[in-house]
Structures are given as C-alpha cells and as structure tokens.
Design an enzyme around this catalytic site. Structure first.
Site, short mmCIF file in Angstrom:
data_model
loop_
_atom_site.label_atom_id
_atom_site.label_comp_id
_atom_site.label_asym_id
_atom_site.label_seq_id
_atom_site.Cartn_x
_atom_site.Cartn_y
_atom_site.Cartn_z
N GLN A 184 66.20 61.99 35.87
CA GLN A 184 65.62 62.70 34.73
C GLN A 184 66.13 64.14 34.62
O GLN A 184 66.66 64.69 35.59
CB GLN A 184 64.09 62.74 34.89
CG GLN A 184 63.41 61.39 34.78
CD GLN A 184 61.90 61.53 34.89
OE1 GLN A 184 61.30 61.05 35.83
NE2 GLN A 184 61.29 62.19 33.91
N HIS A 185 65.93 64.72 33.46
CA HIS A 185 66.02 66.17 33.21
C HIS A 185 67.40 66.78 33.13
O HIS A 185 67.55 67.88 32.59
CB HIS A 185 65.24 66.99 34.26
CG HIS A 185 63.88 66.49 34.58
ND1 HIS A 185 62.89 66.41 33.63
CD2 HIS A 185 63.32 66.05 35.75
CE1 HIS A 185 61.78 65.94 34.21
NE2 HIS A 185 62.03 65.72 35.49
N ASP A 230 64.64 57.43 35.54
CA ASP A 230 64.61 56.50 36.68
C ASP A 230 63.20 56.16 37.15
O ASP A 230 62.95 55.03 37.59
CB ASP A 230 65.50 56.99 37.84
CG ASP A 230 65.19 58.40 38.32
OD1 ASP A 230 64.27 59.05 37.80
OD2 ASP A 230 65.91 58.84 39.24
O1 5SP Z 1 63.02 65.07 38.57
C1 5SP Z 1 62.59 63.96 38.85
C2 5SP Z 1 61.32 63.47 38.25
O2 5SP Z 1 60.68 64.41 37.43
C3 5SP Z 1 63.35 63.12 39.81
O3 5SP Z 1 62.60 62.01 40.23
C4 5SP Z 1 64.68 62.71 39.22
O4 5SP Z 1 64.46 61.75 38.20
C5 5SP Z 1 65.66 62.23 40.27
O5 5SP Z 1 65.32 61.02 40.83
P1 5SP Z 1 65.96 60.32 42.12
O6 5SP Z 1 67.44 60.44 42.05
O7 5SP Z 1 65.36 60.96 43.32
O8 5SP Z 1 65.52 58.88 41.98
#
Ligand code: 5SP
Ligand code: ADP
Length: 483
Positions: free
Chosen positions: A71-72, A239
């Site tokens: 995300q983000h 994700d």
């Molecule tokens: O920033 C967040 C949720 O807000 C993280 O969960 C990212 O989405 C990265 O995820 P992973 O690579 O750790 O699955």
C-alpha cells in the site's frame, strides 16, 4: 475450467499464483525478489513480475489476472507516462515532518487529527501517499513540476499489464485508494482539495473501481508469457485487503500479518475513523471496510535477531522456544526502522533487562519474538477499542512460518491463533478477486482453506506488562533525544 492468476507485489518480493477459478485449487506458483530499500524504481517491480511469471511457466492459460500490492507507495508519472522518480514506499519515513505539517494545517493536535479522520478515515503518518506528495513538493520542486499523474504500486502494474494505454486509463480500487490520504472510504469520493492542499495542485489520479469491476484487458505483448487473446484485468487492491480475501476473514476474525510490515485488521460493515490515529480506516476489497493497525517492524525483527546470533530462522525459533516465557525479564523494543504505531518515525530499538542470567542466545531470541508480538498486541488492543470483535486471530505472512511465532502468539495476543498452511494469501486474495471478475456474481467464489492449525495457550500478562514498561522508558528517551 477457468483459470485465474493473482499477483502479490509486496515489499520484499513478487509472488504469482495460478488457481482454478471455481474450486480455488492451486495449479502453479512462483516468486522473484524485489530490491532492498525504501525508495525503489518501479521498473524493478516490473522485472520481478516478469521473472515470477516465468517461474510459474507463463500465464498463457489464464482468463483473468488481478494484482495486489504494497500500500501507499508514491508512483509519479509525467505526461508521457514515464516514472518521474523512484517510488517512495510505505516504510520510507522521510515525510514524517510533512505528516505533522498536514495535521497542523488542519488545526493541529486533536482537532487536526479529527479533521483527517473524519475526512478520509485516517490520520496521515509518513506512510501515506499524501505526505510523500507534500515532501516531494517541498524538497524536489523540479520533479514535482513534472508530475502529471500519481498512482500506487498495484495501479501502475495493472496499467502496465494493460499496455500502459495513457494516463486516463489508470485504475485503482477502494482498498488501495483508502491508503492515499485523499480518498474517503465513508463517501467513496476523492478529496482532491486535500491532495491540492498537500501538493499545491491536482495531478491526475486513477478512477476508483468497485470490487469486481474490470480494469481493462491484458495486452498480450506487455510481458513474456501473457495470454495471447488478452485476459480480463481485475481491479486489484492493497496487499492487506487481498490477504483478507485470501483467508476469507469473517465476523470475529482478526488477521495478523507478519510480513515486512506487521498488520492487524478485520473486515467491518461500517467505516472507521480513529482520531487517535492508531487505527487506519481503510476500505476492503468486497465493498466493506478494513480498519487496520500497521507496524514498521515485523518479520525483519526476526531476520535481524537471527543475523545478530548468526543462526538461521529455524534455529532462531528453536532457541526462542527453549527460553522461558517472558525471557526472565529480557525485553526487546523492536523499533529497528523507526516506528509507525506508535507514531515515532525517529525511534530505534532497545534491549532492556540484560543480566548474567539473560545474556544468552535463547533469551535474546525469545525477547525478539515476544517484542514483535507485543507491538502487534498493542495494535489488537487499538482495533478492539474501535469496536472490532475478536474471537480468534488468523496469522499469515512470512513470519508465520516461524514455529516460535506460532506458539508464542497466543500467550501474548491472549486469544486463540489459527494458522493456515504456509502459502501466499495476498496473491491468493488477488486470484480470488480475479475469479470473481471472471465468473461474475454478487460475491467472490467460495474457496476453502484446508489444513489450518490452531494454537491455544494461557495468556502470560507479565510479557506485555514488562514490554509496556520498557516501551515507555525508551520512547521517553527517544523523544528527549529527538526533541
Ligand atoms: O503500509 C502498510 C499498511 O498500511 C503495509 O502493510 C504495506 O502494505 C506493506 O505490506 P507488506 O509488504 O509488509 O505486506
Ligand atoms: N521460517 C521463517 N521464520 C521466520 N521468518 C520467516 C520464515 N520464512 C520467511 N520469513 C520471513 O518472512 C519475511 C517475508 O515475508 P512476506 O510476507 O513475504 O513479506 P512481504 O509481503 O512484506 O514482502 C522475510 O523477512 C523472511 O525473513
């Protein structure tokens, strides 16, 4: 038989699964690594997707593909659709000052936080795209001036699979849009005024699709191994929303994911808006909502502890399980990359309680596992304080492969923990979304997860009590040094 593919383009790697759309049976899977760092050229994700597609023997037989992604991350494109600068990822903390500025500009303190929570469901921290755009406008004005469109990692990969057909064709979904800081899960609308307030103007943003709305079709020559006749592209999602879909999270389920990030979330019927800022009020991938707490330090705490002790991850787990619960008072506060929950981007980690008795590899291994779980237990408390019901925790992510994490989790989290068989639940969620798009219907197809194990143990409150004392002690020190 319809066949579908799901992609998980997460922080450390890209994973692809190929499944039967109706039964969910796993046919093939593959992965490829991503580069390290919190700033990554999106072309590295594209190369990794190509390598992962090769690793599954191609996708020539699939009818639909969906992409889930970290995300983000801020992906900026110029008028020609070229990437303006490497993407700043969710765990890049350079925009912490920008986050503070945005809260200040909205009234500051509690009023500022409440403004953002009401407007977009979440109080911005350094992870959010809106803060990265503010940082870009302030620190790299020449690059900022070239930005014609801004999108997220999964939006960009989906668009590339469609052949990158112009900025107007960019698409996203509710789940990922809700992590930008300029889209409201409660109303389903962009808040372009907030985007403009942060960035100074309004670049193009992707259209937000509904849960099973197609994002276009795969362009056969976009990548080697794609279907010759094209295939439908699902909307994709973030994700965590994909993981919720992959494990089939239902009422009373809280998903805890131990990947690069640690996340604690549940599927809800109503949007969340926590003015404290701990719980992010995201949207999910089914038309509902996904209140979520995220820590910056999760599986890599285990990687770091294993590296310090010069053992592999299995030996780390064995060592941790050989030490007593509570590690005789040895506590690790695992803020190795700064921290997001609590919002202390400048924090560092600490080990407290070293004595001759606790100066062993086993105690340190146990303290690392307990420390990362205590940080997630704080997240679970925050989620339940916002009204989430918790009957059990579903544990996923790479860290769930650790026997120590699985067995110690119920002692720290205080609820039964179920662990689905090792798998790629984010990619599975994306595949399930692709199946929904391919088969149609009001809900995604029902896929069963077999072989789930349950871990139950009496809670050991002393673990969290000692952790809380150490956490406060070290946060005070960090604030004193930083401030
Ligand atoms: O920033 C967040 C949720 O807000 C993280 O969960 C990212 O989405 C990265 O995820 P992973 O690579 O750790 O699955
Ligand atoms: N057996 C294991 N024990 C503990 N951690 C593990 C194990 N296997 C993998 N991991 C960890 O899982 C992490 C990757 O998890 P993953 O969920 O794929 O992350 P992401 O989705 O953020 O890329 C790595 O940091 C890795 O060390």
């Amino acid at each position: 038989m319809a066949i579908v593919a799901g992609v998980d383009s997460s922080t450390q790697s890209c994973k692809v699964v190929v499944r039967d759309a109706e039964t969910g049976a796993l046919l093939r899977q593959g992965r490829a690594p991503h580069p390290d760092g919190t700033e990554v050229d999106p072309s590295a994700w594209w190369s990794a997707l190509g390598a992962a597609v090769d690793a599954v023997g191609g996708l020539a037989d699939v009818a639909a593909v969906s992409v889930a992604g970290q995300q983000h991350g801020m992906v900026c494109l110029d008028e020609a659709g070229d990437v303006v600068r490497p993407a700043l990822l969710w765990n890049d903390t350079r925009s912490a000052g920008a986050a503070a500025e945005l809260v200040e500009e909205a009234g500051g303190g509690e009023a500022g936080r409440r403004f953002w929570a009401d407007a977009v469901g979440s109080v911005p921290v350094a992870s959010f795209t809106v803060t990265k755009l503010r940082w870009l406008a302030r620190h790299e004005p020449e690059r900022a001036a070239r930005v014609a469109a801004v999108c997220l990692p999964h939006d960009w990969l989906t668009w590339r699979l469609a052949g990158a057909p112009g900025l107007a064709a960019l698409r996203t979904d509710r789940g990922d849009a809700s992590g930008t800081g300029y889209w409201s899960p409660a109303t389903g609308d962009y808040r372009l005024d907030l985007l403009e307030g942060a960035f100074g103007r309004r670049p193009h943003v992707p259209a937000v699709l509904g849960p099973a709305e197609p994002a276009g079709t795969v362009r056969p020559d976009a990548l080697r191994g794609l279907p010759a006749d094209g295939a439908v592209l699902g909307p994709g999602t973030g994700d965590n929303a994909a993981a919720a879909l992959g494990v089939g999270a239902g009422p009373g389920d809280v998903v805890v994911s131990i990947g690069t990030s640690g996340t604690v979330f549940s599927v809800a019927d109503a949007p969340a808006a926590d003015p404290g800022g701990t719980v992010a009020g995201f949207a999910d991938a089914t038309g509902r909502f996904l209140p979520l707490v995220c820590t910056l330090n999760a599986a890599r705490v285990l990687d770091a502890a294993a590296a310090m002790l010069r053992v592999d991850l299995d030996e780390l787990a064995r060592l941790a399980l050989s030490a007593p619960a509570g590690a005789d008072g040895l506590v690790m506060v695992p803020y190795l990359e700064g921290e997001r929950t609590p919002d202390r981007p400048l924090a560092s980690g600490a080990v407290h309680g070293l004595t001759l008795r606790t100066s062993t590899a086993a105690h340190l291994a146990r303290a690392a596992v307990e420390g990362l779980l205590c940080a997630l237990a704080d997240g679970l408390d925050a989620l339940t304080a916002q009204g989430a019901a918790v009957r059990r925790v579903i544990l996923v992510g790479g860290g769930a492969r650790s026997a120590a994490v699985r067995r110690i989790a119920p002692q720290v989290l205080g609820v039964p923990v179920v662990v689905p068989p090792p798998g790629e639940y984010v990619a599975d969620g994306a595949a399930r979304q692709a199946a929904w798009v391919a088969l149609g219907g009001a809900a995604p197809p029902t896929w069963s997860v077999h072989g789930t194990e349950e871990y139950a143990a009496a809670p050991v409150p002393a673990i969290r009590q000692r952790y809380a004392a150490a956490r406060e002690h070290f946060l005070d020190r960090v604030d004193a040094v930083a401030g």
